[in-house]
Every structure is written in structure tokens, then in C-alpha cells.
Design a protein around this motif. Structure first.
Motif, PDB file in Angstrom:
ATOM      1  N   GLY A 123       0.843  -1.196   0.000  1.00  0.00           N
ATOM      2  CA  GLY A 123       0.000   0.000   0.000  1.00  0.00           C
ATOM      3  C   GLY A 123       0.871   1.236   0.000  1.00  0.00           C
ATOM      4  N   SER A 124       0.440   2.246  -0.765  1.00  0.00           N
ATOM      5  CA  SER A 124       1.312   3.401  -0.980  1.00  0.00           C
ATOM      6  C   SER A 124       0.556   4.718  -0.838  1.00  0.00           C
ATOM      7  N   ASP A 125       1.336   5.789  -0.715  1.00  0.00           N
ATOM      8  CA  ASP A 125       0.777   7.141  -0.701  1.00  0.00           C
ATOM      9  C   ASP A 125       0.300   7.582  -2.078  1.00  0.00           C
ATOM     10  N   ASP A 126       0.525   6.760  -3.109  1.00  0.00           N
ATOM     11  CA  ASP A 126       0.037   7.118  -4.446  1.00  0.00           C
ATOM     12  C   ASP A 126      -1.404   6.662  -4.669  1.00  0.00           C
ATOM     13  N   SER A 127      -2.116   6.341  -3.557  1.00  0.00           N
ATOM     14  CA  SER A 127      -3.540   5.951  -3.600  1.00  0.00           C
ATOM     15  C   SER A 127      -3.756   4.664  -4.389  1.00  0.00           C
ATOM     16  N   SER A 128      -2.899   3.704  -4.185  1.00  0.00           N
ATOM     17  CA  SER A 128      -3.078   2.406  -4.823  1.00  0.00           C
ATOM     18  C   SER A 128      -2.450   1.322  -3.968  1.00  0.00           C
ATOM     19  N   ALA A 129      -2.946   0.104  -4.205  1.00  0.00           N
ATOM     20  CA  ALA A 129      -2.326  -1.095  -3.639  1.00  0.00           C
ATOM     21  C   ALA A 129      -1.978  -1.999  -4.811  1.00  0.00           C
ATOM     22  N   LYS A 130      -0.824  -2.618  -4.751  1.00  0.00           N
ATOM     23  CA  LYS A 130      -0.382  -3.490  -5.832  1.00  0.00           C
ATOM     24  C   LYS A 130      -0.113  -4.885  -5.284  1.00  0.00           C
TER      25      LYS A 130
END
Length: 538
Positions: A123-130
Motif C-alpha cells: 500500500g502506498s501514498d500514491d492511492s493504490s495497492a499493488k
């Protein structure tokens, strides 16, 4: 809810693990609680053996703070997510980075392995989970959210994933088909959700904020219950029988809280919600199957963790951090407030003597204070010296001796230089002509030092240089390159020998002066031997 665990008040530190030179941002135990990993603000990851209370691995590679760490189910691998937007998979046994996963455009807040150990989610601060597949090293799904993702959690049995974002919502994803199956309403709390934990049997998930513990279900997606806790900066939760154990941090304190599950739905006073435990639409959802290739048999043995490893691995596609000396120094450099100015000799004797007072006698109450001041000064000097030596040692263990010597010289602390010289003068094979050129100007200062040991080490070092390179220097200076054609290597060797010759002449001038430094006079036999070796330059 009590600040106790198994009836024991947690008010006493039972172990302190030292090694990081910058703030620690995340900590993770392995499943057997034999190892603990900690990531620092410098991007350095360290692992300790708890039984032996010592560092067993130091893994460098991230360029900025490590925010999340996760041990693989087999415990041989460690995953780390950093604010440099990269995720690294480390092989603890081989001491290196296996792969660097890229794709996020902002800092990583959380990483989690799937229960079978084949995937992981970030989970990231770029508003996505990969979601990435470990065996192929490729991204297999991207889960978009409306706000930065702060926590992710796999269901222990089903193909289900829960995400928590800064808009105070929980989103549930069916990762068999990578589709969202529902989202919660935004929380009414003043702080964001900080961590998640699926109940292993019931269809509910516990989500914690700084003040509340909330319970949600996903089939259907609804809010079940909440409890005001006030546990502060909650960091992690775990299940222990019918209780939830939460751990939080506040300043330099760590607190443990226990919540009885029977006070919350679906375990509340009305009893278990049997409808919620009936088989529903989740029957169509696959379960995680444990992979035999990642069972405990692959766990590294304790005897493989014998020596601390300071290497920066270059298996990663990034260049090794050791090649960027400034970054490497910053990683180990002590904080500015911890460093103190030193005299040319490395120690100022006045720091350890009582200060002059007006009266001829000190008052009884002043004696302990005066003595403590002297001890504190000595401790400060030794701590600064130990940290500087750690930097040099880290570089030395990579095999780059010249870089470690240049670093020691750049510290402008003669005590560090003397410690290094004490090692290399015992082994002539470590010396090179380049090393002699780097050290000779500083050996000239050591010969004139007011400390006897410094002068003796300097004299011994000059003797070693003359033994190793005296004849070579004389031969190259006497016969400069002049043959037809260009021989670059010979010209470079001649230039180095000429520089070394000039520096040796300056040292010889000090040694042959009518009044040589007083500490050299005390070592008459060694001084005589060095003067004899200088004759080969004539």
C-alpha cells in the motif's frame, strides 16, 4: 482492558538492541520470535538474534526510510517497503537483495505476504495497492483507491484482501477475480485507521484507530461494533484465545492493551451471530493453499548467523551504495549533537581534570559533580570514537581498504588513524604506493604529536613504507620515462613515486633535525633503524 500481559506488568525493559545510527521506523518479529528486524530512517535494515542479543544481518539498499517489514511464512525471506517508493525482497540466508519491485510513484506505507507466501501486497501514498507474484517478480494486479493506503491485510483462509486508506474507509477485495466486493462508510473518528486484523474464524475484521477499536463484516459489508480504547498510536494487534492484544507507542514508551472479544459483536451479549458464520457467497471463493516449497524445513539454521555483515549487496539492479561514499557515510554518521570537537591529538586532557576553583579546597558537595564531569567527557570521546570506527569498519569489510583509509583521514581524528595504522603495519601485503602517498602527510603530523603512542605508531608506519617501497621509489625517480613512445602506466608510476619521494624527504627532514620530537628520542633504536632505511633514497 489492562496494561498487563499474562498478569505481568510490562514496566521493565528486558532487552535493548543497539546498532542503528538513525531513528527506527518499523520493527517486526519472525514467527518463532527468534529474530527481530528493524528498519531505520536511513534505509538500513538490521536483524538481531534475540537469544544471543546480537546483530546477525545488516542489509543496505533503500535510499530513504523503511516504513514496513514482513517476514515470509518460511522465515528465510524478508520484505521491506520504503519511502523511496521501492520494495525489496531480501534473502536472509544469503545476505542479499533478491529483487527490487518498482511501480509505485510514492512512498510505501505497508507490505504483507499472502498466507501461502506466493504473493505480497503493498500500500502506498500514491492511492493504490499493488499485488506482486514473487516467483515471476511481476505485478499481477493494481487496486485503485480514493486516498493513500495505510494498511493492508490478507484473510488467513480466503482469497480476500482488506485495504485501509486515509479517507477512513475499509475496502474489501476478492483477489480471485481482483474485484471490490464492498466498502465501509467513512469512520467518524478523529484519527485514521492504523492497523487491521481478520478474525481467523468469524467473518469480521478488526480495525484500530488511536482511540477506537471497530468491527466490520464484508458479507454483507456493514459496521458491527466499536469500543473506545484510547490506546494511542496503535502499531499492531494479535489474537490470544478470546482476547485481542494491542501494542501502541507513545514517545519512548510501549504499552500493551487487552480487549475481551466477548464485549463486541459478533461475540457480544447476544451470543455468536450464527447466521454470519453460515456458508454464504464466500463458498465460491478459493482458499489459500500452503506451498510445500516454503515450509519450515527451509528456515535458516542459527549457526549461519555468526557474524555481522556490513556488505551492500549489488545483486539488485541498483548500483551498490558503497559506490556512493557520501550516502554510505550518512548512513552511519552519528547525529551532529552527538559529535564533539576533538583536539589534534584526539583527546583533550583538560576535559578529564577538575576545573580550577577560587578556593584551595572543594566543598564536599562539589566533589562528586566535578568527578562526574570528567567521566562524562571521557564517555563522550569514546562514544564518538566508536561510531567513527564503525564507519571505517563497514567500509573495510567490503574489501575497499583505500576508501576506508580515506574516510578515516577525512574524519580528522588522529586516534582513529592510529587505530587503523596499528592494524595495517602488522601486514605488509595491505600496503600500496597509493596508500603510502595518502598517509605520509598525516604520518608527518603523528611524528610530531605530543602523545608518545601516536609518534611511535607514525615512526613504525614510516619504517614499513621504506621497507616496502624505498627501493622502488628510488629506482623510478632516478630513471624517469624518456624512451620513444608513450607508456602511460610507467608515467603514472613515476608520478606516484616522485610524490612519495618528496613526502619522504619531508619526513626525513623532521627525523634528521638536530632536535627531533622528544617522543622519537625515547625510541632511539627504532629511530636509528628508520634513518638507516632512508639511506637507500640517496
Amino acid at each position: 482492558m489492562h496494561c498487563a500481559l499474562n498478569g505481568i506488568e510490562l514496566e521493565q525493559t528486558i532487552q535493548t538492541l543497539s546498532g542503528h545510527t538513525s531513528g527506527v521506523d518499523c520493527v517486526q518479529f519472525n514467527k518463532t520470535e527468534e529474530l527481530v528486524a528493524a528498519g531505520s530512517a536511513s534505509g538500513c535494515l538490521k536483524l538481531w538474534n534475540l537469544e544471543q542479543c546480537k546483530i546477525v544481518r545488516t542489509l543496505n539498499g533503500h535510499k530513504s526510510s523503511i516504513k514496513s517489514i514482513e517476514f515470509h511464512p518460511c522465515e528465510r525471506f524478508v520484505l521491506s517497503g520504503s519511502t523511496d517508493s521501492n520494495i525489496k525482497l531480501w534473502d536472509v540466508e544469503r545476505k542479499g537483495c533478491i529483487f527490487t519491485y518498482r511501480g509505485h510513484t510514492n512512498g510505501i506505507n505497508c507490505v504483507r505476504f499472502s498466507p501461502d507466501g506466493k504473493w505480497f501486497c503493498s500500500g502506498s501514498d500514491d492511492s493504490s495497492a499493488k499485488i506482486y507474484d514473487i516467483s515471476s517478480g511481476k505485478q499481477i494486479a493494481q487496486l485503485a483507491t480514493s486516498a493513500p493506503v495505510k494498511a493492508v491485510e490478507f484473510h488467513p483462509n480466503e482469497f480476500l484482501l482488506c485495504l485501509v486508506s486515509t479517507d477512513k474507509t475499509l475496502t474489501f477485495w476478492d483477489i480471485d477475480v481482483f474485484k471490490s466486493i464492498g466498502s465501509s462508510q467513512p469512520s467518524d473518528t478523529t484519527t485514521d485507521y492504523r492497523c487491521l486484523k481478520f478474525h481467523p474464524a468469524e467473518k469480521c475484521v478488526y480495525a484500530a484507530t488511536n482511540d477506537y477499536l471497530k468491527v466490520h463484516s464484508w458479507e454483507p459489508t456493514e459496521y458491527l461494533d466499536s469500543l473506545k480504547t484510547g490506546w494511542g498510536a496503535i502499531s499492531d494487534m494479535a489474537f490470544c484465545q478470546d482476547r485481542i492484544v494491542g501494542v501502541s507507542m507513545l514517545g519512548s514508551n510501549v504499552s500493551t492493551y487487552i480487549v475481551d472479544q466477548n464485549t463486541l459483536r459478533p461475540f457480544g451479549a447476544s451470543g455468536r451471530d450464527t447466521d454470519r458464520t453460515e456458508k454464504g457467497s464466500s463458498d465460491k471463493r478459493r482458499s489459500f493453499a500452503k506451498d510445500e516449497a516454503f515450509q519450515r524445513s527451509n528456515t535458516p539454521k542459527e549457526d549461519k548467523f555468526e557474524k555481522e555483515d556490513f556488505r551492500t549487496e549489488s545483486q539488485d539492479s541498483d548500483k551498490a551504495d558503497i559506490k556512493n561514499l557520501n550516502e554510505y557515510r550518512a548512513m552511519f554518521q552519528p547525529k551532529k549533537e552527538e559529535r564533539r570537537p576533538l583536539t589534534q591529538g584526539g583527546v583533550n586532557p583538560d576535559d578529564f581534570l577538575p576545573k580550577k576553583v577560587q578556593s584551595t579546597e572543594l566543598a564536599r558537595s562539589e566533589i562528586p559533580i566535578t568527578l562526574n564531569k570528567g567521566h562524562n567527557s571521557m564517555i563522550g570521546v569514546l562514544q564518538a570514537r566508536a561510531k567513527n570506527l564503525q564507519i571505517v569498519r563497514a567500509l573495510w569489510t567490503t574489501g575497499n581498504i583505500r576508501t576506508s583509509i580515506e574516510t578515516a583521514v577525512g574524519m580528522k581524528d588522529q586516534s582513529i588513524l592510529v587505530d587503523i595504522l596499528d592494524v595495517i603495519i602488522k601486514k605488509n601485503s595491505l600496503w600500496t604506493l597509493d596508500l603510502a602517498v595518502i598517509l605520509l602527510p598525516h604520518l608527518l603530523q603523528l611524528l610530531q604529536s605530543k602523545y608518545e603512542n601516536y609518534a611511535i605508531v607514525g615512526l613504525h608506519s614510516v619504517k614499513t613504507i621504506l621497507k616496502c617501497f624505498g627501493s622502488v621509489v628510488k629506482a623510478n625517480v632516478s630513471a624517469p620515462p624518456g624512451a620513444p613512445g608513450v607508456d602511460i602506466s610507467r608515467e603514472e608510476r613515476h608520478a606516484k613515486c616522485k610524490e612519495c619521494y618528496d613526502l619522504l624527504c619531508k619526513v626525513r627532514h623532521v627525523i634528521d633535525s638536530p632536535q627531533p620530537p622528544k617522543h622519537l628520542i625515547k625510541s632511539a633504536s627504532k629511530l636509528k633503524e628508520v634513518k638507516f632505511l632512508f639511506q637507500q633514497l640517496d
